[in-house]
Design an enzyme around this catalytic site. Structure first.
Site, short mmCIF file in Angstrom:
data_model
loop_
_atom_site.label_atom_id
_atom_site.label_comp_id
_atom_site.label_asym_id
_atom_site.label_seq_id
_atom_site.Cartn_x
_atom_site.Cartn_y
_atom_site.Cartn_z
N LYS A 1 -10.37 17.60 -0.12
CA LYS A 1 -11.39 18.66 0.02
C LYS A 1 -11.31 19.28 1.41
O LYS A 1 -11.90 20.32 1.66
CB LYS A 1 -12.79 18.08 -0.20
CG LYS A 1 -13.05 17.64 -1.63
CD LYS A 1 -14.46 17.16 -1.79
CE LYS A 1 -14.64 16.22 -2.95
NZ LYS A 1 -14.80 16.88 -4.24
N GLN B 1 -18.58 16.87 1.45
CA GLN B 1 -18.79 18.32 1.47
C GLN B 1 -19.05 18.87 2.87
O GLN B 1 -19.18 20.08 3.03
CB GLN B 1 -19.95 18.71 0.55
CG GLN B 1 -19.72 18.41 -0.92
CD GLN B 1 -18.56 19.18 -1.52
OE1 GLN B 1 -18.07 20.14 -0.95
NE2 GLN B 1 -18.10 18.74 -2.68
N HIS C 1 -23.87 12.46 -5.49
CA HIS C 1 -22.70 12.45 -6.38
C HIS C 1 -22.64 11.05 -7.02
O HIS C 1 -23.02 10.07 -6.39
CB HIS C 1 -21.46 12.69 -5.51
CG HIS C 1 -20.21 12.92 -6.28
ND1 HIS C 1 -19.47 11.89 -6.81
CD2 HIS C 1 -19.56 14.06 -6.60
CE1 HIS C 1 -18.41 12.40 -7.43
NE2 HIS C 1 -18.45 13.71 -7.30
N CYS D 1 -20.74 15.87 -11.58
CA CYS D 1 -20.82 14.43 -11.27
C CYS D 1 -22.18 14.08 -10.70
O CYS D 1 -22.29 13.31 -9.73
CB CYS D 1 -19.72 14.00 -10.30
SG CYS D 1 -18.08 14.22 -10.95
N ASP E 1 -22.12 10.17 2.99
CA ASP E 1 -21.09 10.76 2.15
C ASP E 1 -20.85 12.17 2.69
O ASP E 1 -21.65 13.08 2.45
CB ASP E 1 -21.58 10.79 0.69
CG ASP E 1 -20.69 11.63 -0.21
OD1 ASP E 1 -19.73 12.25 0.29
OD2 ASP E 1 -20.97 11.68 -1.42
N1 PMP Z 1 -19.28 12.94 -2.82
C1 PMP Z 1 -19.44 14.27 -2.91
C2 PMP Z 1 -20.64 14.91 -2.29
C3 PMP Z 1 -18.48 15.02 -3.59
O1 PMP Z 1 -18.64 16.35 -3.70
C4 PMP Z 1 -17.36 14.37 -4.15
C5 PMP Z 1 -16.29 15.15 -4.90
N2 PMP Z 1 -16.78 16.08 -5.82
C6 PMP Z 1 -17.24 12.99 -4.01
C7 PMP Z 1 -18.22 12.31 -3.33
C8 PMP Z 1 -16.09 12.23 -4.58
O2 PMP Z 1 -14.90 12.57 -3.95
P1 PMP Z 1 -13.50 12.03 -4.50
O3 PMP Z 1 -13.47 12.38 -5.96
O4 PMP Z 1 -12.49 12.77 -3.70
O5 PMP Z 1 -13.47 10.56 -4.26
#
Ligand code: PMP
Length: 410
Positions: A227, A204, A124, A367, A201
């Site tokens: 999430k 997910q 991401h 993203c 990270d």
């Molecule tokens: N890492 C991953 C794998 C994600 O899916 C996401 C959110 N789509 C993020 C980081 C970022 O999370 P946040 O926008 O809640 O900071």
């Protein structure tokens, strides 16, 4: 958990009773943000009505209650992740802020020209862009672990890539695009063998599977409350004790200080030195309620149920003529999301047709522009599943996709 059980759980989520474009809502975008169970809504309501005050400051009863609830949420989060102590949990705004804290607070002061930060081609943006910035500012180099054609890591190549110049390996537990599940413990061993830190990270993975930081042996792990069925505005950074102690604050001000002189100050211990200003008090308490909710059902049970649904979805979608499903096939472990294209129909057109049928999916680059380049497509559709989704939701998705095919490929 079978489908009737999942329908019962669905009743815990008030939003799912609403319709969209006059049709019952099918929510398949939980990888972007999940819906909230009644327990979280009730907790927020009760706390705002009865326990709202700033934390760590007042001596009055109300302030002590708010502080106790906030600190109890920290302890709950530690237990949920298998961390030995609440002092290893920093509350942030989300995964993005947690990863930036590691990048700028831990890595930047340590990295030197020639050092290497190792990551993958499918992170991401929040686990890529901060490292690009840190690399630029320190002269360290970003290197990328290669992926096999199904999106899984090429572990043999990873063994070579993680070398004595490597100071940090940073990787998603579960990819938000390819759905790959990375072998975190193996990577932790490879990183530690050369004295590097492993950053995970877990945005997910925490909502859908048991994550035990001790078993993973990661040095840092980040996830987002929103999430994980909790409120927006709160995230978590777990760190090994000594790693958090070695992390510098990025924000300075109230709450985080020990002693303030006119020209210099000292900080509290971690985690509080990393939480300057009024923290996300109610959001953290709400997250604690979400984690209680998940523990009450059982993460193993949730994991098995959502995996079962994802497999059902994979097989159902794979039957559609012209579909390209990305990431590992059904024989390989994968996260609870499917990313795909349907013939040459634009993903946004597919999402628009699905929306008109009351089905919420995500279309775009998720993203993760570099993963789109790796896949050789500008964008994809993504359907992601959570504990409240049922086989009927998947069947509606398949019907919606058939309709998109009729409309655009007639
Ligand atoms: N890492 C991953 C794998 C994600 O899916 C996401 C959110 N789509 C993020 C980081 C970022 O999370 P946040 O926008 O809640 O900071």
């Amino acid at each position: 958990m079978n489908d009737p059980d999942r329908r019962v759980l669905r009743d815990d989520f008030p939003l799912l009773a609403r319709s969209s474009h006059g049709k019952p809502l099918v929510y398949l975008d939980s990888a972007a943000t999940s819906q909230k169970p009644q327990l979280v809504l009730d907790t927020l309501d009760r706390c705002y009505r009865l326990h709202n005050a700033n934390v760590h400051r007042g001596v009055y009863e109300l302030a002590a209650e708010a502080t106790d609830l906030y600190e109890a949420a920290r302890e709950k989060t530690a237990r949920f992740l298998g961390a030995p102590s609440g002092q290893q949990i920093v509350f942030t705004r989300g995964t993005t802020e947690s990863l930036n804290l590691v990048a700028f607070g831990y890595a930047m002061p340590r990295l030197q020209p020639g050092d290497e930060i190792v990551t993958t081609l499918a992170e991401h943006h929040s686990n890529l862009v901060p490292w690009q910035q840190v690399a630029k500012r320190t002269g360290a180099r970003l290197t990328f672990l290669p992926l096999l054609p199904d999106g899984t890591l090429d572990l043999e190549a990873a063994e070579k890539k993680i070398n004595p110049r490597t100071k940090l390996v940073t990787i998603a537990h579960v990819s938000n695009v390819l759905g790959t599940v990375h072998p975190i413990r193996r990577l932790a061993d490879l990183a530690h063998r050369v004295g590097a830190a492993l950053v995970v990270d877990a945005a997910q993975s925490v909502p859908q599977r048991l994550v035990d930081v001790m078993a993973l042996d990661c040095d840092f792990l980040a996830f987002s409350g929103h999430k994980a069925y909790g409120p927006t505005g709160v995230g978590v950074l777990y760190g090994k004790r000594e790693m958090l102690q070695r992390t510098d604050p990025l924000l300075f001000g109230g709450e985080m200080i020990d002693r303030v002189e006119l020209t210099d100050s000292t900080w509290k211990d971690a985690p509080w030195k990393l939480e300057a200003g009024t923290p996300p008090i109610l959001q953290a308490i709400g997250l604690g309620a979400a984690l209680d909710y998940l523990s009450g059902i059982g993460m193993d049970r949730i994991h098995r149920a959502v995996q079962d649904l994802t497999r059902y979805a994979y097989v159902s979608l794979a039957d559609l003529e012209g579909i390209s499903l990305y990431g590992p096939g059904p024989g390989t472990e994968r996260g609870d999301l499917l990313t795909f294209n349907l013939g040459d129909i634009h993903p946004h057109d597919i999402a628009t047709v699905l929306d008109s049928e009351g089905i919420a999916v995500r279309a775009g680059h998720h993203c993760c522009q570099q993963a789109m380049r790796w896949l050789g497509v500008p964008a994809t559709v993504r359907a992601s599943f959570a504990l409240y989704n049922t086989r009927a939701d998947v069947d509606r998705l398949v019907d919606g996709l058939r309709k998109a095919k009729e409309l655009f490929q007639a």
